[in-house]
Design a protein around this motif. Sequence first.
Motif, PDB file in Angstrom:
ATOM      1  N   ASN A  97       0.823  -1.216   0.000  1.00  0.00           N
ATOM      2  CA  ASN A  97       0.000   0.000   0.000  1.00  0.00           C
ATOM      3  C   ASN A  97       0.852   1.259   0.000  1.00  0.00           C
ATOM      4  N   ALA A  98       2.072   1.166  -0.554  1.00  0.00           N
ATOM      5  CA  ALA A  98       2.979   2.321  -0.545  1.00  0.00           C
ATOM      6  C   ALA A  98       2.410   3.469  -1.385  1.00  0.00           C
ATOM      7  N   TYR A  99       2.869   4.654  -1.090  1.00  0.00           N
ATOM      8  CA  TYR A  99       2.543   5.880  -1.845  1.00  0.00           C
ATOM      9  C   TYR A  99       2.567   5.568  -3.346  1.00  0.00           C
ATOM     10  N   ASP A 100       1.590   6.091  -4.087  1.00  0.00           N
ATOM     11  CA  ASP A 100       1.346   5.518  -5.426  1.00  0.00           C
ATOM     12  C   ASP A 100       2.497   5.625  -6.428  1.00  0.00           C
ATOM     13  N   THR A 101       3.349   6.635  -6.315  1.00  0.00           N
ATOM     14  CA  THR A 101       4.452   6.747  -7.278  1.00  0.00           C
ATOM     15  C   THR A 101       5.538   5.683  -7.014  1.00  0.00           C
ATOM     16  N   VAL A 102       5.494   5.065  -5.831  1.00  0.00           N
ATOM     17  CA  VAL A 102       6.502   4.044  -5.509  1.00  0.00           C
ATOM     18  C   VAL A 102       6.430   2.886  -6.509  1.00  0.00           C
ATOM     19  N   ARG A 103       5.209   2.510  -6.890  1.00  0.00           N
ATOM     20  CA  ARG A 103       5.074   1.309  -7.733  1.00  0.00           C
ATOM     21  C   ARG A 103       5.707   1.486  -9.117  1.00  0.00           C
ATOM     22  N   PRO A 104       5.375   2.551  -9.854  1.00  0.00           N
ATOM     23  CA  PRO A 104       6.074   2.731 -11.141  1.00  0.00           C
ATOM     24  C   PRO A 104       7.576   2.980 -10.979  1.00  0.00           C
ATOM     25  N   PHE A 105       7.968   3.683  -9.909  1.00  0.00           N
ATOM     26  CA  PHE A 105       9.400   3.895  -9.629  1.00  0.00           C
ATOM     27  C   PHE A 105      10.094   2.550  -9.443  1.00  0.00           C
ATOM     28  N   ALA A 106       9.447   1.673  -8.669  1.00  0.00           N
ATOM     29  CA  ALA A 106      10.041   0.370  -8.369  1.00  0.00           C
ATOM     30  C   ALA A 106      10.100  -0.489  -9.632  1.00  0.00           C
ATOM     31  N   ASP A 107       8.972  -0.581 -10.329  1.00  0.00           N
ATOM     32  CA  ASP A 107       8.903  -1.499 -11.459  1.00  0.00           C
ATOM     33  C   ASP A 107       9.697  -1.003 -12.663  1.00  0.00           C
ATOM     34  N   ARG A 108       9.576   0.301 -12.963  1.00  0.00           N
ATOM     35  CA  ARG A 108      10.168   0.783 -14.214  1.00  0.00           C
ATOM     36  C   ARG A 108      11.562   1.349 -14.018  1.00  0.00           C
ATOM     37  N   PHE A 109      11.781   2.074 -12.925  1.00  0.00           N
ATOM     38  CA  PHE A 109      13.077   2.750 -12.743  1.00  0.00           C
ATOM     39  C   PHE A 109      14.086   1.832 -12.056  1.00  0.00           C
ATOM     40  N   LEU A 110      13.710   1.278 -10.906  1.00  0.00           N
ATOM     41  CA  LEU A 110      14.643   0.374 -10.214  1.00  0.00           C
ATOM     42  C   LEU A 110      14.942  -0.838 -11.081  1.00  0.00           C
ATOM     43  N   GLY A 111      13.901  -1.324 -11.755  1.00  0.00           N
ATOM     44  CA  GLY A 111      14.066  -2.496 -12.612  1.00  0.00           C
ATOM     45  C   GLY A 111      15.131  -2.272 -13.665  1.00  0.00           C
ATOM     46  N   ARG A 112      15.143  -1.074 -14.254  1.00  0.00           N
ATOM     47  CA  ARG A 112      16.119  -0.737 -15.289  1.00  0.00           C
ATOM     48  C   ARG A 112      17.544  -0.754 -14.744  1.00  0.00           C
ATOM     49  N   LEU A 113      17.673  -0.487 -13.427  1.00  0.00           N
ATOM     50  CA  LEU A 113      19.004  -0.481 -12.806  1.00  0.00           C
ATOM     51  C   LEU A 113      19.394  -1.867 -12.287  1.00  0.00           C
ATOM     52  N   GLY A 114      18.514  -2.839 -12.517  1.00  0.00           N
ATOM     53  CA  GLY A 114      18.827  -4.194 -12.065  1.00  0.00           C
ATOM     54  C   GLY A 114      18.509  -4.426 -10.595  1.00  0.00           C
ATOM     55  N   ILE A 115      17.801  -3.471  -9.971  1.00  0.00           N
ATOM     56  CA  ILE A 115      17.384  -3.640  -8.570  1.00  0.00           C
ATOM     57  C   ILE A 115      15.994  -4.267  -8.588  1.00  0.00           C
ATOM     58  N   LYS A 116      15.785  -5.304  -7.777  1.00  0.00           N
ATOM     59  CA  LYS A 116      14.508  -6.012  -7.851  1.00  0.00           C
ATOM     60  C   LYS A 116      13.571  -5.570  -6.722  1.00  0.00           C
ATOM     61  N   PRO A 117      12.452  -4.930  -7.082  1.00  0.00           N
ATOM     62  CA  PRO A 117      11.488  -4.561  -6.043  1.00  0.00           C
ATOM     63  C   PRO A 117      10.598  -5.742  -5.684  1.00  0.00           C
ATOM     64  N   VAL A 118      10.276  -5.860  -4.397  1.00  0.00           N
ATOM     65  CA  VAL A 118       9.349  -6.893  -3.935  1.00  0.00           C
ATOM     66  C   VAL A 118       8.284  -6.200  -3.091  1.00  0.00           C
ATOM     67  N   PHE A 119       7.027  -6.421  -3.424  1.00  0.00           N
ATOM     68  CA  PHE A 119       5.945  -5.840  -2.631  1.00  0.00           C
ATOM     69  C   PHE A 119       5.429  -6.877  -1.643  1.00  0.00           C
ATOM     70  N   TYR A 120       5.180  -6.443  -0.395  1.00  0.00           N
ATOM     71  CA  TYR A 120       4.760  -7.389   0.632  1.00  0.00           C
ATOM     72  C   TYR A 120       3.489  -6.898   1.332  1.00  0.00           C
ATOM     73  N   ASP A 121       2.796  -7.825   1.952  1.00  0.00           N
ATOM     74  CA  ASP A 121       1.583  -7.520   2.712  1.00  0.00           C
ATOM     75  C   ASP A 121       1.939  -6.595   3.881  1.00  0.00           C
TER      76      ASP A 121
END
Length: 393
Positions: free
Chosen positions: A104-128
């Motif tokens: 339930n993170a702040y909404d910009t976190v999700r695209p930042f995690a998936d699109r930006f971190l992903g491009r840098l090879g950092i793997k985002p994991v969302f948890y309950d």
Amino acid sequence: MHDETKCLKFAAAEGAFASLSVPVHRASTIVFETVEAYKNRRSAIYDGYSYGLYGTPTTRTLENAIAALEGASRAMVVPSGFAAIALTTLTFAAAGQRVLFPDNAYDTVRPFADRFLGRLGIKPVFYDPLIGSKIDALLDSSVQLVWVESPGSMTLEVQDVPAISAACREKGIMTAADNTYATPLRCKPLDLGIDISICAVSKYISGHSDVVMGSIAVNDEAVFRQLKDHSRFMGQGVSADEASLVLRGMETMAIRLDRCEATALSLLDRLVAHEAVREVRHPSLLSNPGHSFWARDFSGSTGLITLFLEPWTKPVLASAIEAMNQFAIGASWGGTKSVVAVLEQPPLRTATAAPHDGPVVRLSIGLEHPGDLTASLEEGLDILLSARPAAMA
Ligand SMILES: *Cc1c(COP(=O)(O)O)cnc(C)c1O
């Protein structure tokens, strides 16, 4: 002296001057008495003054005030709340490693995690967000940073932060909290075992919907210096003018929060009982997910209320919201004026199911008279009721 030069050399005003307010020190260039001092200016980036981008007496005053409130040894201000999240994440995560975020993170976190971190090879994991100490199962040597946001954006689940920070600490994993909802007046994440506490200063701390800024507070000097170095590498800085607006807003933060909280609490019973409202979220409610953690870890609540509406309200939702004249329609919150944000459907969740399928409405209660807000809310609720299916009436 020529006129051109006279334009540059202002005579100092006569006499002593002292004010109760913090002066606005604008600067790009900062000047030094000696060549030696100029040569050593880089070491002044953390405490002293080397260039306007890295700090002025006005921004340092604000940073010291935020550190004191957070119970931190150090704080720094950055250009936005999201800049605080991005800077913290990018400073402590590396390619091939994982970063954990609550679902339930702040909404910009999700695209930042998936699109930006992903491009840098950092793997985002969302948890309950309600995972508590069971987060241990997700913590292996590839996890570098674990975020908490409590209560979380829109759905306001309160997390068992001490359990999460303890599990991470045991494995030497760094933790960061988005403390925007609570502000350091209602919760101090560093006291709950968190390493880094960030706030969107744009919300309650500045408090007047006219500044965008973030803060990062820590207790470890090395962590602070790493963050400050990275903010320099990314060219981030905060103007003295905006820091001054925040210092002014902070002076009334405690009474603003008390008033917003009291008005919000006065509205809850009516909202809980209303037929168009399927569920009300406010951490003070016994029914709010994680309420017991809120009662244990927070010293109070604020003026944010989330409503899950019945799906049948959809056709009249826009007209109901627009009829609520005391509520401005907008995304941000935490200012003096009441604001309403509307989602036609629940925000995206990947680790947990959406709580309900109806529209989601977030109210940010401001400083208006509670009677005017109640009347305005009633107008909207009446319109919502007009769409109630005949079978239920
Ligand atoms: C608003 C908000 C942010 C982002 O802050 P900005 O200053 O708008 O970038 C981050 N986290 C939470 C919980 C927020 O509400």
